[in-house]
Design a protein around this motif. Structure first.
Motif, PDB file in Angstrom:
ATOM      1  N   PHE A  46       0.820  -1.206   0.000  1.00 10.10           N
ATOM      2  CA  PHE A  46       0.000   0.000   0.000  1.00 10.10           C
ATOM      3  C   PHE A  46       0.856   1.259   0.000  1.00 10.10           C
ATOM      4  O   PHE A  46       1.973   1.262   0.503  1.00 10.10           O
ATOM      5  N   LEU A  94      -5.495   6.420   0.079  1.00 10.66           N
ATOM      6  CA  LEU A  94      -4.756   5.156   0.132  1.00 10.66           C
ATOM      7  C   LEU A  94      -4.855   4.478  -1.228  1.00 10.66           C
ATOM      8  O   LEU A  94      -5.947   4.426  -1.817  1.00 10.66           O
ATOM      9  N   LYS A  95      -3.733   3.927  -1.695  1.00 12.19           N
ATOM     10  CA  LYS A  95      -3.718   3.336  -3.030  1.00 12.19           C
ATOM     11  C   LYS A  95      -2.925   2.039  -3.033  1.00 12.19           C
ATOM     12  O   LYS A  95      -2.053   1.817  -2.198  1.00 12.19           O
ATOM     13  N   LYS A  96      -3.260   1.215  -4.029  1.00  8.63           N
ATOM     14  CA  LYS A  96      -2.467   0.022  -4.289  1.00  8.63           C
ATOM     15  C   LYS A  96      -2.585  -0.277  -5.774  1.00  8.63           C
ATOM     16  O   LYS A  96      -3.695  -0.274  -6.311  1.00  8.63           O
ATOM     17  N   ASP A 142      -6.817  -8.361   0.462  1.00 10.87           N
ATOM     18  CA  ASP A 142      -6.857  -6.960   0.907  1.00 10.87           C
ATOM     19  C   ASP A 142      -8.234  -6.573   1.430  1.00 10.87           C
ATOM     20  O   ASP A 142      -8.408  -5.498   1.997  1.00 10.87           O
ATOM     21  N   TYR A 165     -10.833  -0.220   6.275  1.00 11.05           N
ATOM     22  CA  TYR A 165      -9.688   0.682   6.289  1.00 11.05           C
ATOM     23  C   TYR A 165     -10.062   1.999   6.956  1.00 11.05           C
ATOM     24  O   TYR A 165     -11.090   2.604   6.636  1.00 11.05           O
TER      25      TYR A 165
END
Lengths: 114, 115
Positions: free
Chosen positions: A63, A76-78, A85, A89
């Motif tokens: 992440f 937040l990124k992925k 996942d 969050y």
């Protein structure tokens, strides 16, 4: 007063696709921002933090989060989501005027489908 | 990796009864916290504790609540006379320092059900 907003109750993503979980903040001074993840029946696990420095922060499990001061955001990124996942969050801001108290957003449920 | 340990994982009690929730923070941490999460709602700060005294508490942490570090390892939250609205998940956390660089490490929580 410090506050955090997570505008999405739930985010649905297909496995392998990029994911973004949004967070905006409101603080009176410098922002100290955190992301935590909560798996079912588990506590909150620290993912990453922004204190100062580079706007792109890398954390656990692939992440990352991008701090944007002008938009007061810390999304937040992925790049490539995994089914594992899937979790809740939480974005949080540290209240610099207190003794380290964390102020949490309401949480965003991420669901990654195969 | 060191963990914050909370017991029990689930506590059921009757309204008006006293409950004590137990936590063992990470051993070299100096700052301790209790948070709670009512089902479907935000995680809320209750109290922080350092050097054997309360550092800060929220409006939720009224006279019915107390915290204690009875020995070198345990950190407890006591609710003197439970109410139905005290039903929630209670999280203990600890941090190495009080600086903004020091993240909080949370336990798995105790689910308190007041009937």
């Amino acid at each position: 007063a410090q506050s955090v907003a997570q505008p999405e109750d739930q985010v649905n993503v297909a496995e392998g696709n990029p994911l973004t979980v949004k967070c905006t903040y409101s603080v009176s001074g410098n922002p100290y921002l955190f992301w935590y993840v909560q798996y079912p029946n588990r506590g909150l696990q620290f993912l990453l933090k922004y204190i100062t420095g580079d706007n792109l922060v890398k954390g656990s499990y692939g992440f990352e989060a991008e701090f944007n001061k002008s938009q007061t955001s810390f999304h937040l990124k992925k790049p490539s989501a995994l089914v594992s996942d899937s979790a809740l969050y939480f974005c949080a801001v540290r209240d610099g005027g207190s003794q380290g108290n964390l102020i949490f957003g309401k949480g965003t449920k991420l669901s990654v489908k195969p | 990796e060191p963990e914050v340990t909370q017991t029990p994982s689930h506590q059921v009690t009757q309204m008006g009864q006293e409950v004590i929730l137990h936590c063992v923070p990470i051993s070299n941490h100096l700052y301790f916290y209790w948070y709670r999460q009512i089902l479907g709602q935000k995680v809320e700060f209750l109290v922080s504790f350092y050097n054997n005294e309360i550092s800060e508490k929220s409006e939720i942490f009224d006279d019915q609540f107390s915290v204690e570090r009875p020995d070198g390892s345990n950190f407890t939250l006591k609710i003197r006379s439970t109410k139905l609205e005290d039903s929630a998940m209670y999280f203990c956390a600890s941090s190495e320092a009080r600086t903004v660089n020091s993240p909080l490490h949370f336990g798995n929580g105790t689910r308190l059900t007041v009937t």
